[in-house]
Write a protein that holds these residues in place. Structure first.
Motif, short mmCIF file in Angstrom:
data_model
loop_
_atom_site.label_atom_id
_atom_site.label_comp_id
_atom_site.label_asym_id
_atom_site.label_seq_id
_atom_site.Cartn_x
_atom_site.Cartn_y
_atom_site.Cartn_z
N ARG A 1 2.31 5.69 -3.13
CA ARG A 1 3.76 6.76 -3.45
C ARG A 1 3.89 6.77 -4.98
O ARG A 1 4.05 7.77 -5.38
N PHE A 2 3.44 5.79 -5.66
CA PHE A 2 3.88 5.85 -6.89
C PHE A 2 2.94 6.71 -7.70
O PHE A 2 3.33 7.26 -8.78
N MET A 3 2.01 6.87 -7.13
CA MET A 3 0.77 7.81 -7.83
C MET A 3 1.07 9.34 -7.07
O MET A 3 0.30 10.33 -7.56
N GLY A 4 1.67 9.62 -6.12
CA GLY A 4 2.16 10.67 -5.76
C GLY A 4 1.37 11.15 -4.22
O GLY A 4 1.65 12.15 -3.61
N ILE A 5 1.01 9.96 -3.60
CA ILE A 5 0.67 10.07 -2.05
C ILE A 5 1.89 9.86 -1.12
O ILE A 5 2.30 8.43 -1.08
N LYS A 6 2.23 10.58 -0.32
CA LYS A 6 3.27 10.51 0.49
C LYS A 6 2.77 10.75 1.97
O LYS A 6 3.31 10.11 2.63
N ASP A 7 1.74 11.57 2.15
CA ASP A 7 1.32 11.81 3.60
C ASP A 7 0.46 10.56 3.95
O ASP A 7 -0.92 10.84 3.56
N MET A 8 0.79 9.47 4.45
CA MET A 8 0.03 8.27 4.71
C MET A 8 0.31 7.97 6.25
O MET A 8 1.27 8.15 6.96
N ARG A 9 -0.89 7.54 6.56
CA ARG A 9 -0.91 7.07 8.22
C ARG A 9 -1.57 5.67 8.09
O ARG A 9 -2.73 5.75 7.66
N PHE A 10 -1.00 4.85 8.99
CA PHE A 10 -1.73 3.42 9.17
C PHE A 10 -2.05 3.33 10.73
O PHE A 10 -1.32 3.62 11.64
N VAL A 11 -3.21 2.82 10.62
CA VAL A 11 -3.81 2.41 12.16
C VAL A 11 -4.09 0.80 11.81
O VAL A 11 -5.17 0.38 11.15
N PRO A 12 -3.19 0.06 12.53
CA PRO A 12 -3.57 -1.47 12.34
C PRO A 12 -4.62 -1.73 13.47
O PRO A 12 -4.38 -1.02 14.57
N ILE A 13 -5.02 -3.12 13.36
CA ILE A 13 -6.16 -3.46 14.13
C ILE A 13 -5.79 -5.08 14.35
O ILE A 13 -6.12 -5.52 13.17
N GLY A 14 -5.12 -5.36 15.29
CA GLY A 14 -4.99 -6.91 15.54
C GLY A 14 -4.26 -7.29 16.64
O GLY A 14 -3.82 -6.24 17.66
N PRO A 15 -4.73 -8.31 17.36
CA PRO A 15 -5.26 -9.53 16.59
C PRO A 15 -6.88 -9.26 16.47
O PRO A 15 -7.40 -8.63 17.31
N THR A 16 -7.48 -9.89 15.31
CA THR A 16 -8.87 -10.09 15.29
C THR A 16 -9.56 -11.41 15.36
O THR A 16 -10.55 -11.62 15.34
N THR A 17 -8.55 -12.51 15.75
CA THR A 17 -9.02 -13.81 15.97
C THR A 17 -7.98 -14.21 17.04
O THR A 17 -7.01 -13.63 17.40
N GLY A 18 -8.64 -15.28 17.70
CA GLY A 18 -8.05 -15.77 18.87
C GLY A 18 -8.82 -15.27 20.36
O GLY A 18 -9.97 -15.24 20.08
N PRO A 19 -7.97 -15.40 21.25
CA PRO A 19 -8.71 -15.15 22.58
C PRO A 19 -9.31 -13.75 22.55
O PRO A 19 -8.92 -12.77 22.10
N THR A 20 -10.52 -13.86 23.53
CA THR A 20 -11.26 -12.48 23.66
C THR A 20 -10.44 -10.99 23.83
O THR A 20 -10.58 -10.23 23.41
N GLU A 21 -9.70 -11.13 25.13
CA GLU A 21 -9.24 -10.19 25.79
C GLU A 21 -8.29 -9.36 24.72
O GLU A 21 -8.39 -8.16 24.72
N LEU B 1 0.76 -1.09 0.27
CA LEU B 1 0.24 0.09 0.12
C LEU B 1 0.86 1.21 0.13
O LEU B 1 0.71 2.28 -0.65
N ARG B 2 1.96 1.12 0.75
CA ARG B 2 2.86 2.60 0.73
C ARG B 2 3.39 2.67 -0.67
O ARG B 2 3.48 3.90 -0.99
N GLU B 3 3.93 1.78 -1.48
CA GLU B 3 4.35 1.92 -2.72
C GLU B 3 3.44 2.00 -3.84
O GLU B 3 3.95 2.96 -4.59
N ALA B 4 2.39 1.45 -3.71
CA ALA B 4 1.29 1.84 -4.68
C ALA B 4 0.80 3.33 -4.51
O ALA B 4 0.74 3.93 -5.82
#
Length: 208
Positions: free
Chosen positions: A168-188, A163-166
């Motif tokens: 950037r290739f078009m001109g987008i440099k101001d990127m922020r990523f918010v990961p969410i994980g884990p989404t599987t496994g123990p509940t807590e 995603l960063r490279e694709a």
């Protein structure tokens, strides 16, 4: 009216990435009520197949050949989608991670919009050059494992670097990523990851 384009990339309305996007957009809407939110659900909207006349049109353009009527029509479809992206002042991409990378619908969207003369050009002296102006872009990436802290059980996150490279290739440099994980496994751990991401997204929305 300024516009935020939301690329919704999960086929499930109750997915973690979709829920997180709603948290962000609710907060964004309250902070900036005068903005237009343009939602592009990649599972409901028609994306042209990157084959046949559209594929031929790309190579015709690269080689300086005129389009046939069929190529012109198919390229026009890609152009409409690329223009919808280029006119956005802000971009939100909410996506799950599938098999270490991105869903095929999101990959198809990139294949459609990354076109010569639309989002990039080639200069013999300088190489590939982006054509889009930079704009703040937020990526919500939900994954079964916790890639942010390394608790990924030996698996590799190939979605983030792609995603960063694709972008950037078009001109987008101001990127922020918010990961969410884990989404599987123990509940807590799932609950903690979800709450942390939602809190962060709500805070980011006001200044995005």
């Amino acid at each position: 009216m300024p516009k935020l384009l939301h690329l919704a990339c999960s086929p499930r309305a109750d997915s973690e990435s979709a829920a997180a996007a709603r948290i962000f957009l609710d907060s964004f809407g309250r902070a900036k009520p005068d903005w237009n939110i343009d939602v592009m659900d990649l599972w409901r909207e028609s994306l042209p197949e990157f084959a046949g006349a559209l594929l031929e049109a790309k190579y015709a353009r690269i080689n300086g050949r005129a389009f046939t009527d069929a190529q012109h029509d198919r390229f026009a479809e890609a152009e409409r989608i690329a223009v919808r992206f280029s006119l956005a002042d802000r971009v939100l991409i909410s996506t799950p991670m599938w098999n270490f990378s991105i869903p095929y619908k999101l990959k198809q969207w990139f294949d459609v919009v990354i076109q010569p003369g639309l989002t990039f050009r080639f200069d013999p002296a300088q190489g590939y050059l982006p054509l889009l102006k930079d704009r703040p872009t937020l990526v919500i990436l939900a994954s079964g494992s916790d890639y942010a802290t390394g608790m990924n059980r030996g698996r590799t996150d190939m979605a983030t670097p792609y995603l960063r490279e694709a972008l950037r290739f078009m001109g987008i440099k101001d990127m922020r990523f918010v990961p969410i994980g884990p989404t599987t496994g123990p509940t807590e751990p799932i609950r903690i990851a979800r709450e942390n991401a939602h809190r962060r997204l709500a805070e980011m929305a006001a200044s995005f």
